[in-house]
Design a protein around this motif. Structure first.
Motif, mmCIF file in Angstrom:
data_model
loop_
_atom_site.group_PDB
_atom_site.id
_atom_site.type_symbol
_atom_site.label_atom_id
_atom_site.label_comp_id
_atom_site.label_asym_id
_atom_site.label_seq_id
_atom_site.Cartn_x
_atom_site.Cartn_y
_atom_site.Cartn_z
ATOM 1 N N PHE A 12 0.826 -1.199 0.000
ATOM 2 C CA PHE A 12 0.000 0.000 0.000
ATOM 3 C C PHE A 12 0.866 1.257 0.000
ATOM 4 N N TYR A 13 1.918 1.251 0.830
ATOM 5 C CA TYR A 13 2.815 2.411 0.890
ATOM 6 C C TYR A 13 3.498 2.643 -0.453
ATOM 7 N N ASP A 14 3.952 1.563 -1.094
ATOM 8 C CA ASP A 14 4.613 1.681 -2.401
ATOM 9 C C ASP A 14 3.656 2.266 -3.435
ATOM 10 N N ARG A 15 2.435 1.767 -3.448
ATOM 11 C CA ARG A 15 1.428 2.283 -4.387
ATOM 12 C C ARG A 15 1.130 3.748 -4.100
ATOM 13 N N ALA A 16 1.030 4.079 -2.826
ATOM 14 C CA ALA A 16 0.729 5.466 -2.460
ATOM 15 C C ALA A 16 1.830 6.404 -2.945
ATOM 16 N N VAL A 17 3.079 5.986 -2.820
ATOM 17 C CA VAL A 17 4.206 6.808 -3.273
ATOM 18 C C VAL A 17 4.157 6.997 -4.783
ATOM 19 N N ILE A 18 3.884 5.911 -5.525
ATOM 20 C CA ILE A 18 3.801 5.987 -6.992
ATOM 21 C C ILE A 18 2.701 6.950 -7.416
ATOM 22 N N VAL A 19 1.544 6.820 -6.771
ATOM 23 C CA VAL A 19 0.406 7.691 -7.112
ATOM 24 C C VAL A 19 0.735 9.149 -6.816
ATOM 25 N N GLN A 20 1.384 9.405 -5.660
ATOM 26 C CA GLN A 20 1.704 10.794 -5.308
ATOM 27 C C GLN A 20 2.686 11.406 -6.301
ATOM 28 N N ILE A 21 3.638 10.615 -6.777
ATOM 29 C CA ILE A 21 4.600 11.110 -7.771
ATOM 30 C C ILE A 21 3.876 11.470 -9.068
ATOM 31 N N LEU A 22 2.995 10.568 -9.534
ATOM 32 C CA LEU A 22 2.257 10.821 -10.775
ATOM 33 C C LEU A 22 1.328 12.023 -10.643
ATOM 34 N N SER A 74 -7.559 3.184 0.580
ATOM 35 C CA SER A 74 -6.443 2.235 0.557
ATOM 36 C C SER A 74 -5.947 1.916 1.959
ATOM 37 N N PHE A 75 -5.967 2.907 2.847
ATOM 38 C CA PHE A 75 -5.494 2.700 4.211
ATOM 39 C C PHE A 75 -6.646 2.543 5.203
ATOM 40 N N SER A 76 -7.855 2.284 4.638
ATOM 41 C CA SER A 76 -9.044 1.989 5.459
ATOM 42 C C SER A 76 -9.270 3.045 6.534
ATOM 43 N N PHE A 77 -9.192 4.307 6.138
ATOM 44 C CA PHE A 77 -9.399 5.424 7.066
ATOM 45 C C PHE A 77 -10.824 5.940 6.893
ATOM 46 N N LEU A 164 -16.025 4.069 5.213
ATOM 47 C CA LEU A 164 -15.084 4.305 4.124
ATOM 48 C C LEU A 164 -15.758 5.180 3.075
ATOM 49 N N CYS A 165 -15.071 6.201 2.624
ATOM 50 C CA CYS A 165 -15.686 7.190 1.736
ATOM 51 C C CYS A 165 -15.697 6.693 0.291
ATOM 52 N N THR A 166 -16.789 6.072 -0.102
ATOM 53 C CA THR A 166 -17.008 5.632 -1.478
ATOM 54 C C THR A 166 -18.385 6.105 -1.922
ATOM 55 N N ALA A 167 -18.616 6.089 -3.213
ATOM 56 C CA ALA A 167 -19.922 6.498 -3.740
ATOM 57 C C ALA A 167 -21.029 5.593 -3.216
#
Length: 301
Positions: A12-22, A74-77, A164-167
């Motif tokens: 999850f952390y790796d994906r989050a970093v990739i998304v933030q970079i993009l 992703s982090f179930s917040f 969880l904040c979803t539609a």
């Protein structure tokens, strides 16, 4: 068990970093293009560029809101439902603003190529601002329909709950999903028809044109084709909430994986095409962008 949890958390952390970079890269590019838009009156008095700036602004808002939602899920917040309501309205609205703007831009190309004598009359800055207002008005309708139905079926205490904040939070009955699906399909059909109409009409002019007119028409045709591809990705994205809702009923981890894939391929990908289509392919805009990026070292007319 702890090892599996650790591996999952690291993923999850790796994906989050990739998304933030993009997301960070796209926001920087879009911000530079928006800043360039305001540097010359030829841009903010031209309908084509006003619609382009509207698409860039829409993409920025969409990237920020959907990125926040992706991280939260992703982090179930969990969020209180009233907070989720704000994100739902913004993300739903700007999901529609971009494809509707692309449709308007294709129609503008149709008028420029197929009705050149009336282009200056029809495609003014005032008309562009009216079109932007119409686009935002049409974009708020789908979420408004969903929320009106939702508010009539839940108690006020519901908005104090955490989830969880979803539609899917705002869908309490299956028939509400069908209504939302019907609205999305209607928008999908109308936008596809308008894009196809623009393409066919420009194609007819392209066959009859000659010389410089033929090259200009071909460029307009390529632009509409790129818009059609970009619009296709955006319209597919309108279907993702229904796919994600079905997956959420099966498994939360699978839902997170599908949501991540949809976000990269159907949210980020079509929005990185806007700078390419108008920011880099348009000579006037590209020259001005280079001029200010290089602090005036490159020449611009």
């Amino acid at each position: 068990m702890n090892n599996n949890t650790s591996v999952l958390t690291q993923k999850f952390y790796d994906r989050a970093v990739i998304v933030q970079i993009l997301v960070g890269a796209f926001l920087c590019i879009n911000s530079m293009l928006i800043a360039t838009f305001f540097t010359k009156d030829i841009f903010y008095t031209n309908m084509r560029y006003i619609l382009f700036a509207n698409a860039l602004f829409s993409d920025c808002i969409n990237l920020i809101t959907t990125n926040v939602l992706l991280l939260l899920v992703s982090f179930s917040f969990p969020l209180q439902t009233w907070s989720c309501l704000f994100f739902f309205i913004l993300s739903s609205m700007y999901n529609y603003v971009t494809p509707l703007t692309l449709t308007a831009m294709s129609l503008e190309r149709y008028v420029a190529i197929c009705m050149p004598l009336r282009h200056a009359e029809l495609c003014t800055a005032g008309t562009a601002l009216q079109v932007v207002l119409v686009i935002h008005s049409l974009s708020i309708i789908p979420s408004t329909v969903v929320l009106i139905i939702f508010f009539s079926s839940v108690a006020v205490s519901f908005f104090k709950q955490y989830a969880l904040c979803t539609a899917q939070v705002f869908i309490s009955h299956r028939w509400q999903d069908h209504v939302r699906s019907g609205v999305s399909q209607f928008y999908f059909l109308v936008m596809c028809v308008l894009i196809a109409f623009s393409y066919v009409q420009i194609m007819k002019v392209a066959k009859a044109a000659s010389g410089e007119n033929k090259e200009s028409t071909r460029k307009g045709l390529r632009t509409v084709i790129l818009h059609a591809f970009q619009l296709l990705l955006c319209l597919i994205q309108l279907w993702t909430p229904f796919i994600e809702a079905a997956v959420l009923q099966i498994d939360l981890n699978l839902y997170v994986n599908v949501r991540y894939f949809n976000y990269i391929c159907l949210n980020l990908a079509p929005r990185c095409l806007s700078p390419l289509i108008y920011g880099l392919r348009d000579e006037a805009f590209l020259v001005t962008l280079k001029h200010y990026m290089l602090c005036g070292l490159s020449k611009t007319n």
